[in-house]
Write a protein that holds these residues in place. Structure first.
Motif, PDB file in Angstrom:
ATOM      1  N   ARG A 230       0.833  -1.208   0.000  1.00 10.37           N
ATOM      2  CA  ARG A 230       0.000   0.000   0.000  1.00 10.37           C
ATOM      3  C   ARG A 230       0.868   1.259   0.000  1.00 10.37           C
ATOM      4  NH1 ARG A 230      -2.825  -3.067   3.900  1.00 10.37           N
ATOM      5  NH2 ARG A 230      -1.974  -1.788   5.600  1.00 10.37           N
ATOM      6  N   GLY A 231       1.958   1.221   0.768  1.00 14.30           N
ATOM      7  CA  GLY A 231       2.858   2.359   0.786  1.00 14.30           C
ATOM      8  C   GLY A 231       3.511   2.609  -0.557  1.00 14.30           C
ATOM      9  N   ALA A 232       3.897   1.534  -1.230  1.00 10.56           N
ATOM     10  CA  ALA A 232       4.512   1.670  -2.554  1.00 10.56           C
ATOM     11  C   ALA A 232       3.516   2.220  -3.566  1.00 10.56           C
ATOM     12  CB  ALA A 232       5.051   0.317  -3.010  1.00 10.56           C
ATOM     13  N   LEU A 233       2.281   1.740  -3.508  1.00 17.41           N
ATOM     14  CA  LEU A 233       1.252   2.241  -4.426  1.00 17.41           C
ATOM     15  C   LEU A 233       0.996   3.726  -4.194  1.00 17.41           C
ATOM     16  CD1 LEU A 233      -1.232  -0.758  -4.282  1.00 17.41           C
ATOM     17  CD2 LEU A 233       0.161  -0.082  -6.258  1.00 17.41           C
ATOM     18  N   ALA A 234       0.971   4.132  -2.936  1.00 18.87           N
ATOM     19  CA  ALA A 234       0.751   5.538  -2.619  1.00 18.87           C
ATOM     20  C   ALA A 234       1.879   6.418  -3.148  1.00 18.87           C
ATOM     21  CB  ALA A 234       0.605   5.718  -1.111  1.00 18.87           C
ATOM     22  N   ALA A 235       3.070   5.844  -3.265  1.00 14.67           N
ATOM     23  CA  ALA A 235       4.217   6.586  -3.783  1.00 14.67           C
ATOM     24  C   ALA A 235       4.265   6.602  -5.302  1.00 14.67           C
ATOM     25  CB  ALA A 235       5.514   5.997  -3.230  1.00 14.67           C
ATOM     26  N   GLY A 236       3.355   5.868  -5.937  1.00 18.86           N
ATOM     27  CA  GLY A 236       3.301   5.875  -7.396  1.00 18.86           C
ATOM     28  C   GLY A 236       3.813   4.628  -8.069  1.00 18.86           C
ATOM     29  N   ALA A 237       4.017   3.554  -7.318  1.00 20.38           N
ATOM     30  CA  ALA A 237       4.499   2.319  -7.929  1.00 20.38           C
ATOM     31  C   ALA A 237       3.490   1.793  -8.940  1.00 20.38           C
ATOM     32  CB  ALA A 237       4.752   1.267  -6.861  1.00 20.38           C
ATOM     33  N   THR A 238       3.999   1.339 -10.070  1.00 17.85           N
ATOM     34  CA  THR A 238       3.148   0.776 -11.125  1.00 17.85           C
ATOM     35  C   THR A 238       3.344  -0.726 -11.276  1.00 17.85           C
ATOM     36  OG1 THR A 238       4.845   1.335 -12.757  1.00 17.85           O
ATOM     37  CG2 THR A 238       3.066   2.927 -12.416  1.00 17.85           C
ATOM     38  N   ASP A 239       4.398  -1.240 -10.688  1.00 18.33           N
ATOM     39  CA  ASP A 239       4.673  -2.679 -10.760  1.00 18.33           C
ATOM     40  C   ASP A 239       5.347  -3.079  -9.452  1.00 18.33           C
ATOM     41  OD1 ASP A 239       4.989  -5.202 -12.658  1.00 18.33           O
ATOM     42  OD2 ASP A 239       6.869  -4.986 -11.551  1.00 18.33           O
ATOM     43  N   ILE A 240       4.775  -4.059  -8.758  1.00 17.01           N
ATOM     44  CA  ILE A 240       5.314  -4.506  -7.467  1.00 17.01           C
ATOM     45  C   ILE A 240       5.413  -6.024  -7.484  1.00 17.01           C
ATOM     46  CG2 ILE A 240       5.004  -4.554  -4.963  1.00 17.01           C
ATOM     47  CD1 ILE A 240       3.212  -2.061  -5.274  1.00 17.01           C
ATOM     48  N   VAL A 241       6.597  -6.535  -7.207  1.00 13.83           N
ATOM     49  CA  VAL A 241       6.786  -7.972  -7.082  1.00 13.83           C
ATOM     50  C   VAL A 241       7.242  -8.272  -5.665  1.00 13.83           C
ATOM     51  CG1 VAL A 241       9.182  -7.910  -7.928  1.00 13.83           C
ATOM     52  CG2 VAL A 241       7.876 -10.038  -8.048  1.00 13.83           C
ATOM     53  N   VAL A 242       6.668  -9.308  -5.075  1.00 13.49           N
ATOM     54  CA  VAL A 242       7.004  -9.738  -3.718  1.00 13.49           C
ATOM     55  C   VAL A 242       7.657 -11.106  -3.794  1.00 13.49           C
ATOM     56  CG1 VAL A 242       6.103 -10.364  -1.447  1.00 13.49           C
ATOM     57  CG2 VAL A 242       5.096  -8.437  -2.708  1.00 13.49           C
ATOM     58  N   ASN A 243       8.844 -11.229  -3.220  1.00 15.96           N
ATOM     59  CA  ASN A 243       9.530 -12.513  -3.144  1.00 15.96           C
ATOM     60  C   ASN A 243       9.399 -13.063  -1.734  1.00 15.96           C
ATOM     61  OD1 ASN A 243      11.181 -14.749  -3.629  1.00 15.96           O
ATOM     62  ND2 ASN A 243      13.062 -13.604  -3.232  1.00 15.96           N
ATOM     63  N   ASP A 244       8.725 -14.201  -1.584  1.00 14.55           N
ATOM     64  CA  ASP A 244       8.641 -14.887  -0.300  1.00 14.55           C
ATOM     65  C   ASP A 244      10.024 -15.454  -0.011  1.00 14.55           C
ATOM     66  OD1 ASP A 244       8.194 -16.658   1.835  1.00 14.55           O
ATOM     67  OD2 ASP A 244       6.188 -17.178   1.132  1.00 14.55           O
ATOM     68  N   ALA A 245      10.717 -14.855   0.973  1.00  9.54           N
ATOM     69  CA  ALA A 245      12.140 -15.128   1.189  1.00  9.54           C
ATOM     70  C   ALA A 245      12.433 -15.910   2.457  1.00  9.54           C
ATOM     71  CB  ALA A 245      12.907 -13.799   1.220  1.00  9.54           C
ATOM     72  N   HIS A 246      11.414 -16.441   3.110  1.00 14.93           N
ATOM     73  CA  HIS A 246      11.630 -17.109   4.393  1.00 14.93           C
ATOM     74  C   HIS A 246      11.526 -18.627   4.285  1.00 14.93           C
ATOM     75  CE1 HIS A 246      11.455 -17.997   8.660  1.00 14.93           C
ATOM     76  NE2 HIS A 246      10.370 -18.718   8.443  1.00 14.93           N
ATOM     77  N   GLY A 247      12.533 -19.314   4.846  1.00 16.54           N
ATOM     78  CA  GLY A 247      12.470 -20.771   5.008  1.00 16.54           C
ATOM     79  C   GLY A 247      12.089 -21.499   3.732  1.00 16.54           C
ATOM     80  N   PRO A 248      10.946 -22.200   3.741  1.00 23.18           N
ATOM     81  CA  PRO A 248      10.525 -22.948   2.550  1.00 23.18           C
ATOM     82  C   PRO A 248      10.061 -22.040   1.425  1.00 23.18           C
ATOM     83  CG  PRO A 248       8.805 -23.017   4.208  1.00 23.18           C
ATOM     84  CD  PRO A 248      10.010 -22.387   4.871  1.00 23.18           C
ATOM     85  N   MET A 249       9.934 -20.750   1.711  1.00 24.26           N
ATOM     86  CA  MET A 249       9.514 -19.748   0.719  1.00 24.26           C
ATOM     87  C   MET A 249       8.121 -20.039   0.167  1.00 24.26           C
ATOM     88  SD  MET A 249      13.166 -18.896  -1.114  1.00 24.26           S
ATOM     89  CE  MET A 249      14.546 -18.348  -0.089  1.00 24.26           C
ATOM     90  N   ARG A 250       7.286 -20.644   1.009  1.00 20.68           N
ATOM     91  CA  ARG A 250       5.880 -20.903   0.682  1.00 20.68           C
ATOM     92  C   ARG A 250       4.995 -20.437   1.842  1.00 20.68           C
ATOM     93  NH1 ARG A 250       4.766 -25.730   0.991  1.00 20.68           N
ATOM     94  NH2 ARG A 250       6.741 -26.666   1.605  1.00 20.68           N
TER      95      ARG A 250
END
Length: 278
Positions: free
Chosen positions: A44-64
Motif C-alpha cells: 500500500r505504501g509503494a502504491l501511494a508513492a506511485g508504484a506501477t509494478d510490485i513484485v514480492v519474493n517470499d524469502a523465508h524458510g521454505p519460501m511458501r
C-alpha cells in the motif's frame, strides 16, 4: 516505478519464537497472516508513492509462507524453492528500489530470532572484511545491480544493523528485542501504519545511488561454519579456499557471489539437517 519487496518472517510484527515462523509450529498459521499483513502494508505504501509494478519474493524458510490469496491484488508473488538467487530472486536493474520486510539481525547479535541464513550452522560471514548477515548481503547485492534499498522493517536490532551499513535507508522497528526469543511489541495497527507511511516516504525521496565504484572489483566472501565437515566439503568447489578448519572464502563479483553462497548453504543443509533456531 517498479518496486521489489523481499519478505522474510523473523522481523514481522508480533512474532518472537520459532513456533511463530516454522511450518508445523503451533502459531505458524497466525504468523503467516501477520507476515502477509506487514507485506500488504508495504505494498500500500509503494502504491501511494506511485508504484506501477510490485513484485514480492517470499524469502523465508521454505519460501511458501505467503499464500496468493493473502497478498494485495496489486502485487505479484514469487513463491517456492529452490531459487537461484534465494531471498533476491528476480531482482534486476529494472527495479527502482527494494523494500525488505520482516528482516532480522545477523548471527551473534541479541536480536529477535537472530541468525545468518542457517540458524546456528553459520557463525559469521564477512564481505570484504566487514561482518554481514542477510541484511548486508542483500544490500550489497542490490547495490551492484544499481537498486537502492529504500526501506527495511524488523526489530530494533535489525534496524540498527541496517543503519550501520547505510544510514540513508528508512527503517521501521516493529518490536524491540528483549532477548533472542522475547520482545516488546509495537501495537499491531501502529506498526502497520508505520510500515505503510515509511515505504511511501522512502520511495518519494530515494534516488539511485552507487554503493561501490562505477567499476566494481571482485569481492571476498568469507564464512565461518559451526561444522568443520561443511568447510571441508566446500573445498571441492573451484575457487573456494580454506582459512582455517571451519572457515572458507572465495572471491567473485556480486550478484554472482550471492548466488554461489546459496550453493554453499544448500551443501551445508545436506550435511547438517539442523533446525534453524536450536
Amino acid at each position: 516505478m517498479q518496486i521489489y519487496i523481499s519478505a522474510d518472517m523473523e522481523g514481522i510484527t508480533g512474532l518472537v519464537d520459532a513456533d511463530d515462523v516454522q511450518p508445523g509450529g503451533r502459531d505458524y498459521e497466525r504468523g503467516r497472516l501477520m507476515m502477509a499483513e506487514d507485506v500488504n502494508a508495504a505494498v500500500r505504501g509503494a502504491l501511494a508513492a506511485g508504484a506501477t509494478d510490485i513484485v514480492v519474493n517470499d524469502a523465508h524458510g521454505p519460501m511458501r509462507n505467503l499464500a496468493p490469496e493473502m497478498l494485495h491484488p496489486e502485487a505479484r508473488l514469487i513463491r517456492g524453492r529452490p531459487k537461484h538467487m534465494g531471498m533476491l530472486e528476480d531482482l534486476t536493474p529494472e527495479h527502482d528500489a527494494m523494500i525488505c520486510v520482516g528482516y532480522h539481525s545477523r548471527a551473534g547479535t541479541l536480536g529477535v530470532l537472530s541468525h545468518s541464513f542457517m540458524g546456528h550452522e553459520i557463525e559469521d560471514i564477512w564481505l570484504d572484511g566487514m561482518p554481514v548477515g542477510e541484511i548486508g548481503l542483500a544490500h550489497a547485492t542490490a547495490a551492484m545491480l544499481d537498486v537502492p534499498l529504500a526501506a527495511l522493517t524488523g526489530d530494533d536490532s535489525a534496524c540498527a544493523e541496517t543503519l550501520a551499513w547505510d544510514d540513508s535507508v528508512t527503517t521501521v522497528a516493529v518490536k524491540s528485542a528483549r532477548d533472542r526469543f522475547a520482545a516488546e511489541l509495537r501495537p499491531v495497527a501502529e506498526a502497520r501504519q508505520a510500515i505503510e507511511e515509511a515505504v511511501t516516504t522512502s520511495l518519494s525521496v530515494t534516488r539511485k545511488r552507487p554503493w561501490r565504484s562505477a567499476t566494481p572489483s571482485p569481492s571476498t566472501l568469507r564464512v565461518r561454519w559451526q561444522s568443520a565437515s561443511v568447510a571441508s566439503t566446500l573445498l571441492g568447489i573451484p575457487s573456494v579456499t580454506s582459512v582455517d578448519s571451519r572457515t572458507v572464502q572465495t572471491q567473485g563479483q556480486l550478484p554472482a557471489l550471492y548466488r554461489l553462497f546459496g550453493v554453499w548453504t544448500r551443501v551445508a543443509a545436506s550435511l547438517t539437517g539442523q533446525s534453524p533456531y536450536c
